[in-house]
Design a protein around this motif. Structure first.
Motif, PDB file in Angstrom:
ATOM      1  N   PHE A 333       0.841  -1.200   0.000  1.00 45.04           N
ATOM      2  CA  PHE A 333       0.000   0.000   0.000  1.00 45.04           C
ATOM      3  C   PHE A 333       0.876   1.250   0.000  1.00 45.04           C
ATOM      4  CE2 PHE A 333      -2.796  -3.243   1.602  1.00 45.04           C
ATOM      5  CZ  PHE A 333      -4.035  -2.907   1.086  1.00 45.04           C
ATOM      6  N   GLU A 334       0.346   2.285  -0.617  1.00 43.76           N
ATOM      7  CA  GLU A 334       0.991   3.592  -0.617  1.00 43.76           C
ATOM      8  C   GLU A 334      -0.108   4.654  -0.674  1.00 43.76           C
ATOM      9  OE1 GLU A 334       4.260   6.262  -3.113  1.00 43.76           O
ATOM     10  OE2 GLU A 334       3.747   4.227  -3.748  1.00 43.76           O
ATOM     11  N   PHE A 335      -0.371   5.268   0.471  1.00 41.27           N
ATOM     12  CA  PHE A 335      -1.431   6.275   0.575  1.00 41.27           C
ATOM     13  C   PHE A 335      -0.813   7.668   0.483  1.00 41.27           C
ATOM     14  CE2 PHE A 335      -2.888   2.572   2.996  1.00 41.27           C
ATOM     15  CZ  PHE A 335      -4.096   2.325   2.373  1.00 41.27           C
ATOM     16  N   ARG A 336      -1.422   8.522  -0.306  1.00 46.90           N
ATOM     17  CA  ARG A 336      -0.962   9.905  -0.423  1.00 46.90           C
ATOM     18  C   ARG A 336      -1.640  10.816   0.593  1.00 46.90           C
ATOM     19  NH1 ARG A 336      -0.691  10.839  -7.026  1.00 46.90           N
ATOM     20  NH2 ARG A 336       0.817   9.137  -7.440  1.00 46.90           N
ATOM     21  N   GLN A 337      -2.926  10.655   0.782  1.00 42.80           N
ATOM     22  CA  GLN A 337      -3.675  11.431   1.767  1.00 42.80           C
ATOM     23  C   GLN A 337      -4.580  10.471   2.548  1.00 42.80           C
ATOM     24  OE1 GLN A 337      -5.707  14.698  -0.095  1.00 42.80           O
ATOM     25  NE2 GLN A 337      -3.821  15.680  -0.776  1.00 42.80           N
ATOM     26  N   PRO A 338      -4.011   9.758   3.517  1.00 47.52           N
ATOM     27  CA  PRO A 338      -4.802   8.729   4.221  1.00 47.52           C
ATOM     28  C   PRO A 338      -5.959   9.302   5.028  1.00 47.52           C
ATOM     29  CG  PRO A 338      -2.684   9.038   5.279  1.00 47.52           C
ATOM     30  CD  PRO A 338      -2.634   9.826   4.005  1.00 47.52           C
ATOM     31  N   THR A 339      -5.795  10.480   5.599  1.00 45.10           N
ATOM     32  CA  THR A 339      -6.889  11.044   6.399  1.00 45.10           C
ATOM     33  C   THR A 339      -8.109  11.355   5.531  1.00 45.10           C
ATOM     34  OG1 THR A 339      -5.878  13.235   6.136  1.00 45.10           O
ATOM     35  CG2 THR A 339      -5.321  11.969   8.127  1.00 45.10           C
ATOM     36  N   ARG A 340      -7.867  11.887   4.343  1.00 45.93           N
ATOM     37  CA  ARG A 340      -8.985  12.171   3.446  1.00 45.93           C
ATOM     38  C   ARG A 340      -9.641  10.880   2.960  1.00 45.93           C
ATOM     39  NH1 ARG A 340      -7.834  14.854  -2.317  1.00 45.93           N
ATOM     40  NH2 ARG A 340      -6.891  12.793  -2.526  1.00 45.93           N
ATOM     41  N   ASP A 341      -8.818   9.873   2.635  1.00 47.33           N
ATOM     42  CA  ASP A 341      -9.382   8.594   2.197  1.00 47.33           C
ATOM     43  C   ASP A 341     -10.213   7.941   3.297  1.00 47.33           C
ATOM     44  OD1 ASP A 341      -8.025   9.074  -0.120  1.00 47.33           O
ATOM     45  OD2 ASP A 341      -6.386   7.666   0.297  1.00 47.33           O
ATOM     46  N   LEU A 342      -9.758   8.051   4.530  1.00 48.66           N
ATOM     47  CA  LEU A 342     -10.514   7.457   5.633  1.00 48.66           C
ATOM     48  C   LEU A 342     -11.840   8.184   5.836  1.00 48.66           C
ATOM     49  CD1 LEU A 342     -10.577   5.388   7.908  1.00 48.66           C
ATOM     50  CD2 LEU A 342      -9.359   7.035   9.361  1.00 48.66           C
ATOM     51  N   SER A 343     -11.863   9.497   5.668  1.00 46.87           N
ATOM     52  CA  SER A 343     -13.121  10.242   5.800  1.00 46.87           C
ATOM     53  C   SER A 343     -14.104   9.838   4.715  1.00 46.87           C
ATOM     54  CB  SER A 343     -12.832  11.743   5.742  1.00 46.87           C
ATOM     55  OG  SER A 343     -11.978  12.139   6.789  1.00 46.87           O
ATOM     56  N   ARG A 344     -13.617   9.682   3.476  1.00 47.44           N
ATOM     57  CA  ARG A 344     -14.516   9.259   2.394  1.00 47.44           C
ATOM     58  C   ARG A 344     -15.014   7.832   2.610  1.00 47.44           C
ATOM     59  NH1 ARG A 344     -14.111  12.457  -2.239  1.00 47.44           N
ATOM     60  NH2 ARG A 344     -13.785  14.605  -1.528  1.00 47.44           N
ATOM     61  N   LEU A 345     -14.172   6.987   3.139  1.00 42.99           N
ATOM     62  CA  LEU A 345     -14.590   5.607   3.402  1.00 42.99           C
ATOM     63  C   LEU A 345     -15.675   5.555   4.466  1.00 42.99           C
ATOM     64  CD1 LEU A 345     -14.236   2.535   3.054  1.00 42.99           C
ATOM     65  CD2 LEU A 345     -12.393   2.644   4.736  1.00 42.99           C
ATOM     66  N   CYS A 346     -15.504   6.303   5.526  1.00 45.71           N
ATOM     67  CA  CYS A 346     -16.527   6.326   6.584  1.00 45.71           C
ATOM     68  C   CYS A 346     -17.840   6.905   6.075  1.00 45.71           C
ATOM     69  CB  CYS A 346     -16.017   7.131   7.782  1.00 45.71           C
ATOM     70  SG  CYS A 346     -14.630   6.378   8.661  1.00 45.71           S
ATOM     71  N   ALA A 347     -17.766   7.923   5.217  1.00 48.50           N
ATOM     72  CA  ALA A 347     -18.995   8.496   4.661  1.00 48.50           C
ATOM     73  C   ALA A 347     -19.694   7.506   3.739  1.00 48.50           C
ATOM     74  CB  ALA A 347     -18.652   9.783   3.906  1.00 48.50           C
ATOM     75  N   ARG A 348     -18.939   6.723   2.975  1.00 48.65           N
ATOM     76  CA  ARG A 348     -19.557   5.762   2.071  1.00 48.65           C
ATOM     77  C   ARG A 348     -20.201   4.605   2.819  1.00 48.65           C
ATOM     78  NH1 ARG A 348     -16.022   1.936  -1.791  1.00 48.65           N
ATOM     79  NH2 ARG A 348     -15.987   0.820   0.200  1.00 48.65           N
ATOM     80  N   GLU A 349     -19.567   4.150   3.895  1.00 46.16           N
ATOM     81  CA  GLU A 349     -20.082   3.004   4.644  1.00 46.16           C
ATOM     82  C   GLU A 349     -21.096   3.394   5.703  1.00 46.16           C
ATOM     83  OE1 GLU A 349     -19.494  -0.057   3.856  1.00 46.16           O
ATOM     84  OE2 GLU A 349     -18.097   0.517   2.249  1.00 46.16           O
ATOM     85  N   GLY A 350     -21.381   4.676   5.850  1.00 46.82           N
ATOM     86  CA  GLY A 350     -22.371   5.110   6.828  1.00 46.82           C
ATOM     87  C   GLY A 350     -21.859   5.218   8.240  1.00 46.82           C
ATOM     88  N   PHE A 351     -20.528   5.296   8.442  1.00 47.68           N
ATOM     89  CA  PHE A 351     -19.974   5.457   9.783  1.00 47.68           C
ATOM     90  C   PHE A 351     -19.933   6.943  10.152  1.00 47.68           C
ATOM     91  CE2 PHE A 351     -17.268   1.536   8.623  1.00 47.68           C
ATOM     92  CZ  PHE A 351     -18.366   0.711   8.834  1.00 47.68           C
ATOM     93  N   GLU A 352     -19.690   7.190  11.418  1.00 43.90           N
ATOM     94  CA  GLU A 352     -19.503   8.567  11.859  1.00 43.90           C
ATOM     95  C   GLU A 352     -18.156   9.084  11.369  1.00 43.90           C
ATOM     96  OE1 GLU A 352     -20.039   9.013  16.003  1.00 43.90           O
ATOM     97  OE2 GLU A 352     -21.942   7.900  16.072  1.00 43.90           O
ATOM     98  N   SER A 353     -18.020  10.380  11.324  1.00 44.08           N
ATOM     99  CA  SER A 353     -16.767  10.979  10.849  1.00 44.08           C
ATOM    100  C   SER A 353     -15.623  10.613  11.781  1.00 44.08           C
ATOM    101  CB  SER A 353     -16.902  12.500  10.775  1.00 44.08           C
ATOM    102  OG  SER A 353     -17.925  12.859   9.865  1.00 44.08           O
ATOM    103  N   PRO A 354     -14.472  10.234  11.253  1.00 47.33           N
ATOM    104  CA  PRO A 354     -13.350   9.821  12.112  1.00 47.33           C
ATOM    105  C   PRO A 354     -12.767  11.006  12.880  1.00 47.33           C
ATOM    106  CG  PRO A 354     -12.658   9.906   9.824  1.00 47.33           C
ATOM    107  CD  PRO A 354     -14.142  10.125   9.818  1.00 47.33           C
TER     108      PRO A 354
END
Length: 437
Positions: A333-354
């Protein structure tokens, strides 16, 4: 439904010298130069030749008599040795006399149904012998598809949430050219200095390409400095040569198992086979690298095991030599902006904002402080990371949370190719895909 017998429909892959059911050779037109090639089809057992001369054109005067004399007159031992020494690859009957080939067959624990003639054929690269009946080109194509099938289903069924780029990297790590070349060296397969009929069948035979710093005759230009330009049917350079970036969707649909662009000759083979044969012949005349020859050998051996021993033996061979190699998926894995990716993932899966929270710290005012930060979505902790600063620890915690999501693996891994016929099929998990930012 009855199972198919592989030897019944594998005539395009197995030549008459390796098929145990072939005791007769039929030829439609004889020419004097074919005398050498016809000797190559002879096995250790006596073979009955039944010529059926139906030439399209009238043969030259005396040519038919010379062909008939060749079949009715048995050559002497010296004549046979002189003729066999002129062959581009070893005679098939020499496979039983090679101790190196028998040792390789035993070392790899190959099935007894795989004959030594086929193993010797797997060691002959198309650059050494261009005849498709005696090289490993057809077996290599079959082995390439089998390796791609078994590897892709093993990776996707074990980690169904892997991103496409990581999946391509995992495929390359398991069955890429560099890996297969390393496997060939681990098996103890040595390479012949030059191919020929007098070479031991236990050596890998190929025509070596010139060194990358070799100069072109009369030009003073080195080979590695020559521009490589691929053109389409109209003579215009392709998009890949112009440096345009290919998207992941294009690589998934129009690429091979490793995400690389398929060559022009492979795409146009059905439409323009004559042009592709000329390009292939020109490429083989220039020689191949040792990595390419080793890759073709491993693929050809995979296809040979599948044809002679069946599906189960081929999959066991794949598990023993390919899938048994350890691969750290977390390092791909190589993430460029992991915090932004995690926020989008939580929004897509219906989780609360990290939210990032400090769990512990030590030496804040010292020279080497350590901060431990956790990323939470509500009351659930998604990841944890440590670093010498708060930002570093927060980024590492986000990376850990993303890896924990993508590296999910079910407890029971079922692959489609190993489904029991007539039994209950347990479907595998199909993920929604990676996060698109």
């Amino acid at each position: 439904m009855k199972a198919l017998r592989l030897l019944r429909w594998s005539g395009s892959v197995l030549s008459p010298r390796t098929r145990p059911c072939c005791f007769f050779i039929h030829q439609t037109q004889y020419r004097n130069p074919l005398a050498i090639n016809l000797l190559r089809f002879q096995s250790t057992a006596p073979i009955q030749f039944q010529p059926a001369i139906e030439p399209e054109d009238d043969p030259e005067p005396g040519e038919t008599e010379r062909a008939e004399d060749f079949f009715h007159n048995t050559p002497t031992q010296e004549e046979r040795e002189s003729i066999l020494s002129q062959l581009p690859s070893p005679h098939p009957q020499h496979a039983h006399k090679s101790a190196r080939l028998s040792a390789l067959h035993t070392r790899l624990m190959l099935p007894h149904r795989l004959p030594l003639e086929t193993l010797a054929r797997c060691l002959v690269d198309p650059s050494a012998d261009i005849d498709p009946h005696f090289n490993n080109s057809s077996l290599s194509i079959l082995g390439y598809d089998l390796l791609g099938l078994y590897t892709s289903e093993a990776v996707l069924c074990r980690h169904p949430r892997l991103p496409t780029e990581v999946m391509f990297a995992a495929m390359w790590a398991y069955c890429g050219p560099k890996t297969l070349a390393a496997i060939t060296r681990e098996w103890g397969v040595e390479v012949a200095a030059a191919p020929g009929g007098e070479v031991d069948p236990g050596y890998l035979q190929c025509k070596h390409v010139e060194a990358g710093n070799a100069s072109v005759d009369g030009t003073g230009v080195q080979v590695k400095e020559l521009p490589i330009v691929a053109t389409d049917a109209k003579g215009k350079p392709t998009l890949g040569e112009l440096g345009w970036r290919r998207g992941v969707s294009s690589r998934t649909v129009k690429s091979d198992y490793f995400g690389d662009e398929i060559k022009r000759t492979e795409l146009d083979y059905a439409e323009r086979p004559e042009l592709c044969r000329e390009d292939l012949q020109r490429k083989l005349e220039n020689g191949v690298t040792l990595e390419t020859a080793s890759t073709n050998f491993v693929r050809a051996l995979m296809g040979a095991v599948y044809l002679h021993a069946g599906k189960k033996a081929a999959y066991n061979f794949f598990k023993a030599h390919i899938l048994s190699r350890h691969l750290e998926f977390s390092k791909l894995f190589e993430f460029r902006q992991p915090t932004r990716d995690l926020s989008r993932l939580c929004a897509r899966e219906g989780f609360e904002s990290p939210v990032a929270r400090i769990l512990s710290e030590t030496g804040r005012k010292s020279r080497s402080p350590v901060f431990v930060v956790g990323v939470f979505a509500g009351k659930d902790k998604l990841g944890e990371g440590s670093g010498s600063s708060l930002d570093e620890a927060r980024i590492r915690a986000a990376v850990g949370a993303l890896k924990g999501w993508y590296l999910y693996s079910p407890l029971e891994v079922n692959v489609p190719s190993q489904a029991v016929r007539g039994g209950d099929w347990k479907p595998v998990m199909v993920d929604g895909g990676e996060v698109v930012v």
